[in-house]
Design a protein around this motif. Sequence first.
Motif, PDB file in Angstrom:
ATOM      1  N   SER A  28       0.771  -1.315   0.041  1.00 56.96           N
ATOM      2  CA  SER A  28       0.069   0.092   0.080  1.00 56.96           C
ATOM      3  C   SER A  28       0.932   1.299   0.175  1.00 56.96           C
ATOM      4  CB  SER A  28      -0.963   0.033   1.327  1.00 56.96           C
ATOM      5  OG  SER A  28      -0.033   0.207   2.563  1.00 56.96           O
ATOM      6  N   VAL A  29       2.249   1.337   0.346  1.00 63.96           N
ATOM      7  CA  VAL A  29       2.945   2.380   0.394  1.00 63.96           C
ATOM      8  C   VAL A  29       4.192   2.320  -0.535  1.00 63.96           C
ATOM      9  CG1 VAL A  29       2.251   2.914   2.760  1.00 63.96           C
ATOM     10  CG2 VAL A  29       4.483   1.535   2.285  1.00 63.96           C
ATOM     11  N   SER A  30       4.494   1.025  -1.102  1.00 67.69           N
ATOM     12  CA  SER A  30       5.766   1.193  -1.930  1.00 67.69           C
ATOM     13  C   SER A  30       5.822   1.807  -2.998  1.00 67.69           C
ATOM     14  CB  SER A  30       6.182  -0.420  -2.063  1.00 67.69           C
ATOM     15  OG  SER A  30       5.224  -0.906  -2.742  1.00 67.69           O
ATOM     16  N   SER A  31       6.863   2.097  -3.723  1.00 70.35           N
ATOM     17  CA  SER A  31       6.759   2.768  -4.935  1.00 70.35           C
ATOM     18  C   SER A  31       8.000   2.346  -5.759  1.00 70.35           C
ATOM     19  CB  SER A  31       6.966   4.353  -4.689  1.00 70.35           C
ATOM     20  OG  SER A  31       7.029   5.048  -6.137  1.00 70.35           O
ATOM     21  N   ASP A  32       7.548   1.974  -7.220  1.00 74.20           N
ATOM     22  CA  ASP A  32       8.584   1.564  -8.022  1.00 74.20           C
ATOM     23  C   ASP A  32       9.491   2.777  -8.435  1.00 74.20           C
ATOM     24  OD1 ASP A  32       8.009  -1.161  -7.572  1.00 74.20           O
ATOM     25  OD2 ASP A  32       6.347  -1.113  -9.081  1.00 74.20           O
ATOM     26  N   ASN A  33       8.982   3.959  -8.162  1.00 77.04           N
ATOM     27  CA  ASN A  33       9.369   5.142  -8.923  1.00 77.04           C
ATOM     28  C   ASN A  33      10.793   5.861  -7.912  1.00 77.04           C
ATOM     29  OD1 ASN A  33       7.580   4.987 -11.053  1.00 77.04           O
ATOM     30  ND2 ASN A  33       6.007   6.157  -9.835  1.00 77.04           N
ATOM     31  N   VAL A  34      11.430   5.053  -7.368  1.00 74.93           N
ATOM     32  CA  VAL A  34      12.484   5.714  -6.615  1.00 74.93           C
ATOM     33  C   VAL A  34      13.859   5.211  -7.306  1.00 74.93           C
ATOM     34  CG1 VAL A  34      13.716   5.562  -4.407  1.00 74.93           C
ATOM     35  CG2 VAL A  34      11.282   5.365  -4.725  1.00 74.93           C
ATOM     36  N   ALA A  35      14.721   6.089  -7.736  1.00 76.72           N
ATOM     37  CA  ALA A  35      15.709   5.747  -8.304  1.00 76.72           C
ATOM     38  C   ALA A  35      16.937   4.977  -7.625  1.00 76.72           C
ATOM     39  CB  ALA A  35      16.611   7.118  -9.175  1.00 76.72           C
ATOM     40  N   SER A  36      17.696   4.186  -8.033  1.00 75.40           N
ATOM     41  CA  SER A  36      18.732   3.505  -7.301  1.00 75.40           C
ATOM     42  C   SER A  36      19.658   4.517  -6.643  1.00 75.40           C
ATOM     43  CB  SER A  36      19.586   2.545  -8.254  1.00 75.40           C
ATOM     44  OG  SER A  36      20.116   3.069  -9.228  1.00 75.40           O
ATOM     45  N   ILE A  37      20.580   4.110  -5.753  1.00 73.27           N
ATOM     46  CA  ILE A  37      21.655   5.044  -5.222  1.00 73.27           C
ATOM     47  C   ILE A  37      22.504   5.276  -6.220  1.00 73.27           C
ATOM     48  CG2 ILE A  37      23.614   4.804  -3.716  1.00 73.27           C
ATOM     49  CD1 ILE A  37      21.867   3.138  -1.773  1.00 73.27           C
ATOM     50  N   GLU A  38      23.021   4.206  -7.362  1.00 71.43           N
ATOM     51  CA  GLU A  38      23.928   4.690  -8.208  1.00 71.43           C
ATOM     52  C   GLU A  38      23.355   5.529  -9.358  1.00 71.43           C
ATOM     53  OE1 GLU A  38      23.109   1.687  -7.292  1.00 71.43           O
ATOM     54  OE2 GLU A  38      24.327   0.293  -6.997  1.00 71.43           O
ATOM     55  N   ARG A  39      22.177   5.528  -9.625  1.00 67.92           N
ATOM     56  CA  ARG A  39      21.720   6.557 -10.517  1.00 67.92           C
ATOM     57  C   ARG A  39      21.365   7.809  -9.897  1.00 67.92           C
ATOM     58  NH1 ARG A  39      15.650   6.519 -12.735  1.00 67.92           N
ATOM     59  NH2 ARG A  39      15.696   8.183 -13.971  1.00 67.92           N
ATOM     60  N   THR A  40      21.065   7.844  -8.754  1.00 67.28           N
ATOM     61  CA  THR A  40      20.906   9.224  -8.151  1.00 67.28           C
ATOM     62  C   THR A  40      22.326   9.807  -8.033  1.00 67.28           C
ATOM     63  OG1 THR A  40      19.041   8.449  -6.781  1.00 67.28           O
ATOM     64  CG2 THR A  40      20.428  10.430  -6.078  1.00 67.28           C
ATOM     65  N   ALA A  41      23.235   9.208  -7.678  1.00 63.81           N
ATOM     66  CA  ALA A  41      24.720   9.686  -7.771  1.00 63.81           C
ATOM     67  C   ALA A  41      25.167  10.278  -9.051  1.00 63.81           C
ATOM     68  CB  ALA A  41      25.732   8.491  -7.091  1.00 63.81           C
ATOM     69  N   ASP A 151      24.516   0.357   6.108  1.00 66.93           N
ATOM     70  CA  ASP A 151      23.236  -0.359   6.207  1.00 66.93           C
ATOM     71  C   ASP A 151      23.171  -1.582   5.195  1.00 66.93           C
ATOM     72  OD1 ASP A 151      22.331   1.396   8.005  1.00 66.93           O
ATOM     73  OD2 ASP A 151      20.930   2.546   6.676  1.00 66.93           O
ATOM     74  N   PHE A 152      24.299  -1.799   4.244  1.00 69.83           N
ATOM     75  CA  PHE A 152      24.245  -2.646   3.196  1.00 69.83           C
ATOM     76  C   PHE A 152      25.205  -3.963   3.255  1.00 69.83           C
ATOM     77  CE2 PHE A 152      22.656   1.346   1.807  1.00 69.83           C
ATOM     78  CZ  PHE A 152      21.647   1.179   1.182  1.00 69.83           C
ATOM     79  N   ASN A 153      24.745  -5.012   2.786  1.00 72.71           N
ATOM     80  CA  ASN A 153      25.518  -6.160   2.926  1.00 72.71           C
ATOM     81  C   ASN A 153      26.492  -6.033   1.770  1.00 72.71           C
ATOM     82  OD1 ASN A 153      24.459  -7.795   4.988  1.00 72.71           O
ATOM     83  ND2 ASN A 153      22.570  -8.000   3.646  1.00 72.71           N
ATOM     84  N   ASN A 154      26.373  -5.287   0.475  1.00 69.05           N
ATOM     85  CA  ASN A 154      27.329  -5.323  -0.405  1.00 69.05           C
ATOM     86  C   ASN A 154      28.122  -4.038  -0.470  1.00 69.05           C
ATOM     87  OD1 ASN A 154      28.440  -5.431  -2.761  1.00 69.05           O
ATOM     88  ND2 ASN A 154      26.570  -5.563  -4.099  1.00 69.05           N
ATOM     89  N   ARG A 155      29.502  -3.862  -0.159  1.00 71.57           N
ATOM     90  CA  ARG A 155      30.351  -3.039  -0.191  1.00 71.57           C
ATOM     91  C   ARG A 155      30.461  -2.270  -1.455  1.00 71.57           C
ATOM     92  NH1 ARG A 155      34.937  -1.274   3.306  1.00 71.57           N
ATOM     93  NH2 ARG A 155      36.439   0.039   1.830  1.00 71.57           N
ATOM     94  N   ASP A 156      30.354  -3.204  -2.650  1.00 72.39           N
ATOM     95  CA  ASP A 156      30.370  -2.498  -3.946  1.00 72.39           C
ATOM     96  C   ASP A 156      29.521  -1.420  -4.046  1.00 72.39           C
ATOM     97  OD1 ASP A 156      32.249  -4.537  -4.473  1.00 72.39           O
ATOM     98  OD2 ASP A 156      30.629  -5.740  -5.878  1.00 72.39           O
ATOM     99  N   ILE A 157      28.282  -1.257  -3.495  1.00 70.59           N
ATOM    100  CA  ILE A 157      27.462  -0.054  -3.584  1.00 70.59           C
ATOM    101  C   ILE A 157      28.305   1.252  -3.203  1.00 70.59           C
ATOM    102  CG2 ILE A 157      25.208   0.925  -2.908  1.00 70.59           C
ATOM    103  CD1 ILE A 157      24.326  -1.892  -2.492  1.00 70.59           C
ATOM    104  N   PHE A 162      30.784   6.308  -3.658  1.00 73.98           N
ATOM    105  CA  PHE A 162      31.481   7.527  -3.256  1.00 73.98           C
ATOM    106  C   PHE A 162      32.629   7.995  -4.295  1.00 73.98           C
ATOM    107  CE2 PHE A 162      30.977   5.633   1.305  1.00 73.98           C
ATOM    108  CZ  PHE A 162      30.258   6.793   1.588  1.00 73.98           C
ATOM    109  N   SER A 163      32.804   7.003  -5.102  1.00 81.80           N
ATOM    110  CA  SER A 163      33.644   7.326  -6.507  1.00 81.80           C
ATOM    111  C   SER A 163      32.961   8.235  -7.276  1.00 81.80           C
ATOM    112  CB  SER A 163      34.076   6.071  -7.264  1.00 81.80           C
ATOM    113  OG  SER A 163      34.692   6.517  -8.564  1.00 81.80           O
ATOM    114  N   THR A 164      31.658   8.171  -7.620  1.00 76.57           N
ATOM    115  CA  THR A 164      30.807   9.071  -8.191  1.00 76.57           C
ATOM    116  C   THR A 164      30.727  10.504  -7.601  1.00 76.57           C
ATOM    117  OG1 THR A 164      29.617   7.237  -9.360  1.00 76.57           O
ATOM    118  CG2 THR A 164      28.701   9.328  -9.387  1.00 76.57           C
ATOM    119  N   LEU A 165      30.226  10.439  -6.433  1.00 80.66           N
ATOM    120  CA  LEU A 165      29.963  11.579  -5.644  1.00 80.66           C
ATOM    121  C   LEU A 165      31.241  12.420  -5.555  1.00 80.66           C
ATOM    122  CD1 LEU A 165      27.858  10.417  -2.549  1.00 80.66           C
ATOM    123  CD2 LEU A 165      27.105  11.535  -4.877  1.00 80.66           C
TER     124      LEU A 165
END
Length: 306
Positions: A28-41, A151-157, A162-165
């Motif tokens: 009831s509250v989720s949205s598919d229109n939130v960009a990924s972290i990578e795309r936002t950066a 907060d993430f299990n995957n350090r690759d994110i 950080f490289s992009t920012l």
Amino acid sequence: MIKLFEFLRERIYRHIIVPMFFDKVYKSVSSDNVASIERTAKELEKTNKSIGRFGDGEISWMFNVRGDNKKSFERSSPLLSERLKEVFSSNNDDFMIGVPDYITNIGNDQYVFNIDLFWKIYIIRRRKYLKKIINKHQNYWNTAVTRPYIDFNNRDIADKTFSTLKKVWRSKKILIVEGNESRLGADDDLFDNVKEIRRIECPYKNAFDSYNDILKTTIDFLNINRDFLVLISLGPTATVLSYDLFMNGYRAIDIGHIDVEYEWYLMGAKEKVDLKYKYVNEVSGGHGALTLSNSTFDKEVVAIVK
């Protein structure tokens, strides 16, 4: 007695309420229109857009939700609530609205367990507020763009983000507007690639009480130094300030806890830990940073707002 109550409540949510109600509430509250972290950066890197970020705290301050901000660094107020709602409902392609990544991706195993559980409980408890603000037809950006590690299990994110920012402010002059114990970039290499750093130091607690002075001081500086990119680390005050600076013709990025996150990333921390020279509001004992003896940092400060 209070600790026992909190322990029992956590167990009830974890073992009874979340399994029974989460899936239905989430739909009831989720949205598919939130960009990924990578795309936002990437969007911040390739454009001159500004961003205001909303996390669980900003949503709670927006609705003056009692209990969510008991030990907070910012007191709730009707004006803060009104301003956050104004920013969230703004509709301008050049001002990015960041919302929690968890509205899109909770339950997909990319988060560490306690964060996954926290957001499931938060979504159940605050569903009526999330329903009021999330427009499933609107595209949002990712609040976690400045928090891509702990907060993430995957350090690759974090590696990629950080490289992009760092490219966002590479070779630029930056003005950091921050709480007076935040000390973004002090004693790490987060901003080693910039041309120049100037700082406006603000109260690390209840900064919104001094909002008019903070806004005026920042604009006074920018009116003379128009070529500075503004990075703001000031809780919900940063969300409002980034919008007001944008509306005044300046590029402003609500950068949040990025430096704390980056420090944890550099040390390979597995959980949130105190940083002795920087204010860490999410860690017990992290509320009083030690005095920093750094002549370079002191020279960067152009104004202090009390």
